[in-house]
Design an enzyme around this catalytic site. Sequence first.
Site, mmCIF file in Angstrom:
data_model
loop_
_atom_site.group_PDB
_atom_site.id
_atom_site.type_symbol
_atom_site.label_atom_id
_atom_site.label_comp_id
_atom_site.label_asym_id
_atom_site.label_seq_id
_atom_site.Cartn_x
_atom_site.Cartn_y
_atom_site.Cartn_z
ATOM 1 N N PHE A 13 -23.780 -67.423 35.398
ATOM 2 C CA PHE A 13 -25.077 -66.744 35.359
ATOM 3 C C PHE A 13 -25.006 -65.271 35.747
ATOM 4 O O PHE A 13 -25.988 -64.688 36.176
ATOM 5 C CB PHE A 13 -26.092 -67.481 36.240
ATOM 6 C CG PHE A 13 -26.097 -68.964 36.044
ATOM 7 C CD1 PHE A 13 -26.598 -69.515 34.880
ATOM 8 C CD2 PHE A 13 -25.554 -69.813 36.996
ATOM 9 C CE1 PHE A 13 -26.568 -70.886 34.669
ATOM 10 C CE2 PHE A 13 -25.519 -71.181 36.784
ATOM 11 C CZ PHE A 13 -26.031 -71.719 35.626
ATOM 12 N N PRO A 34 -28.812 -77.707 18.146
ATOM 13 C CA PRO A 34 -30.033 -78.016 18.896
ATOM 14 C C PRO A 34 -29.778 -78.646 20.260
ATOM 15 O O PRO A 34 -30.534 -78.412 21.199
ATOM 16 C CB PRO A 34 -30.771 -78.991 17.971
ATOM 17 C CG PRO A 34 -30.263 -78.681 16.598
ATOM 18 C CD PRO A 34 -28.834 -78.295 16.790
ATOM 19 N N GLN A 59 -29.547 -75.033 27.205
ATOM 20 C CA GLN A 59 -29.585 -73.668 27.697
ATOM 21 C C GLN A 59 -31.001 -73.229 28.050
ATOM 22 O O GLN A 59 -31.255 -72.619 29.095
ATOM 23 C CB GLN A 59 -28.998 -72.717 26.650
ATOM 24 C CG GLN A 59 -27.495 -72.717 26.594
ATOM 25 C CD GLN A 59 -26.895 -72.007 27.784
ATOM 26 O OE1 GLN A 59 -26.623 -72.610 28.822
ATOM 27 N NE2 GLN A 59 -26.683 -70.721 27.664
ATOM 28 N N GLY A 116 -29.158 -64.576 20.949
ATOM 29 C CA GLY A 116 -28.665 -65.196 22.167
ATOM 30 C C GLY A 116 -29.783 -65.943 22.873
ATOM 31 O O GLY A 116 -30.936 -65.506 22.879
ATOM 32 N N GLU A 133 -30.453 -66.361 28.220
ATOM 33 C CA GLU A 133 -31.298 -65.732 29.233
ATOM 34 C C GLU A 133 -32.784 -65.720 28.904
ATOM 35 O O GLU A 133 -33.616 -65.644 29.813
ATOM 36 C CB GLU A 133 -30.811 -64.301 29.464
ATOM 37 C CG GLU A 133 -29.429 -64.252 30.097
ATOM 38 C CD GLU A 133 -28.838 -62.854 30.105
ATOM 39 O OE1 GLU A 133 -28.886 -62.208 31.161
ATOM 40 O OE2 GLU A 133 -28.339 -62.420 29.058
#
Length: 753
Positions: A252, A648, A654, A717, A720
């Site tokens: 992270f 998926p 995530q 992405g 985050e």
Amino acid sequence: MSIQTETTTDTAPYVGRPVERLDGPAKVSGQARFAAENHYPDMAYAALVHATIARGRIAAIDTAAACAVPDVIAVLTHENAPAMIPAPKLSLLDLSTVASATSVNYLATDEVHWNGQPVAVVVAETWETARHAASLVDLSYEELPAVVDFAAEAPNAVPERSMPLMPSKADKGKAAQALADAPFSVDLQFSTPPHNHNAIEPHATTAVWDGDQLTLHEPAQNIPWLRKHLAKRFGIPEEAVRIISPFVGGAFGGKSRAWPGVLIAAMAARATGRPVRLALTRAGVYHTVGGRTPSTQRVALGADAQGKLTALIHTSVSRTGRVGGMAEPITAASRHLYAVPNIHLSQRSVELDLLSNTFMRAPGEAIGTFALESAVDELAWRMGMDPIALRMLNEPDRDPAGGQRFTHRMLREAYTRGAENFGWHQRDPRAGARRDGPWLVGMGVATAYHPSMRMPASVTLRLHADGTVVMRCGMHEMGMGSATVQAQIVADEMGVPLASVHVEYGDSDLPPSAGAIGSVQTASVAAGVIAASTMLKRSLLTLARRAPGSPLRGRKLEDLQARDSGLHHPDGGQTYAEILSAAGRDHLEAAFKPSMLGFVARMAIDSRRWVTGASGAQFCEVRVNADTGEIRVSRWLGVFDVGTVINPRTAASQLRGGIIMGIGAALSEQTLIDGRTGRIMNPSLSEYHVPVHADIPHIDVDWLNEPDPTTPLGMHGIGEVGITGVAAAVANAIRHATGKRVVDLPITLDKLL
């Protein structure tokens, strides 16, 4: 690390399938080997000794008791440790300098720069012996005045310097005047606390020297940067450093830099001539690995009578360490989310005598969206508008701050789908109107946003005559399924079964990858895979054209389709095995090596043309006990516009992980720092409260799966974006349940009583 893919005979595209993570069996069976699980003959173990003052000098250090402990091999201090080359300063011409966690030359100085700085290391035959001996090292200090209280120092903050692609300010129109003239406005002050990293795998290093060759087992998020940094610090060629990092147990952002442990482990191994393992305790991670900066923020919004925003002011103060750290882009999301004619954004920072801050999942955006999206919600309350309607009324057609077009933006569609699936229409707009026994029930929303970026990544593909394809790239696996999704892409690009793809990763001997930072790795490596696949197919076609009677003679690559382990057109084709056999080859290889200079130039041009970002709509339901103030998140739905979803199963994991981390920031996480001594007062999971299963409801995630035409395979992405907007959605739901606007994180029950 090398992984072979699962067996399947299905010929449908693999991109878009919920393929199980290929490293899953190795992890659940215990075969996966992490950095602290690599054994060497004659292994020694190291433990750090930490300073107990925030700033000063070591007046005396007594190691006699530690050295007298049986099986202690060495005690290294500033008086006897071999010198390292000082850390390089940050330079955008050499991005590996970002790996410099601090400017301190560990064990080469008697200066102390933060409470917890390593001032000695004990090397012993066992870890228990090393820890015991470390506790016997006796130090005395000459203390100097230290500045460690962020709240007290925040008024002295100075403007941050803008960096390319990370502007720290924006001025458009006359925001202050527009705010004063607005018939409706809010002007709120927010605060967020420091956060610390708590990955399931604490930092650990196994270091081995063979002459001037260094082998390091290290959980790394950016192998190339770390390798170059270590080479500079120890004065050896870059090719003399090998970093092996097949599995990383969570990171992270916390494992993207060279923190003291990795450098001191390598130093201790060189000094003793023994392989050395240095595994940090959980408290050791807090003392030597940076975390998220605290912040104070002001968000002021003005709107006309219809709800159109006329002014947006977002300012922030964050902190860095006096010995390092980087300012966070706290106001970044405010540049992109709302159509406002008058915008003022500015960021300031202070330097404290604390360990450097560092990247932590969506640095800047995670805490910046808390303030922005809470303020938008509060404006909706004051105007009597639905908070979704207010957001959609102010959804921009072009980037508000810079005027560039969006490459892809479907936030309206995300909110529409989310509102329907979450049952937003059932929400009573009155605060505190819904009650279930002692529980006040509220619903809140917030916008998620994170920029989409790429970095250069080199990829080599080797096709064998038996039809197998080996992909080689030094990318990073931190639990998100990197090898799995790249294998899916290779299988589709080369038209081979997924079982025929082997992926090698996590080693500096492999072609260098982009780091697993900034949500860039998947798209960056995918671009390399696509380029290498094209090169390989072009070479195959060249070979086929040379063979007499080949059905591919006279054909162009654009006319062919890669499928059934070969190149085909409507009238025929050849398998790869046939092409290689006819050419007398047992394999063929293609290597894609992007130009860093060309990449930077293109990135600069693109940033002037358009803005690319992942976005989403976060929906939260909370239950607040009217008597005790206890808060429970009872339902969650996140709907995201993240382009094409490659897998998926891994994508959902995530996104859920980001939401869980955001709930922790909203309700419980905070690092407590003694304002007198700079000591972290809660350096453990018993006192620093991360969410546990009992804190988290079932989390639904959904996505639009609409590709962005400017990105590899249309993807963004997703590592985050899931955390952004989460804390605001929780705060907004609490506002609906109780009528109280909480502006300081974490939202603990005392703030509601």
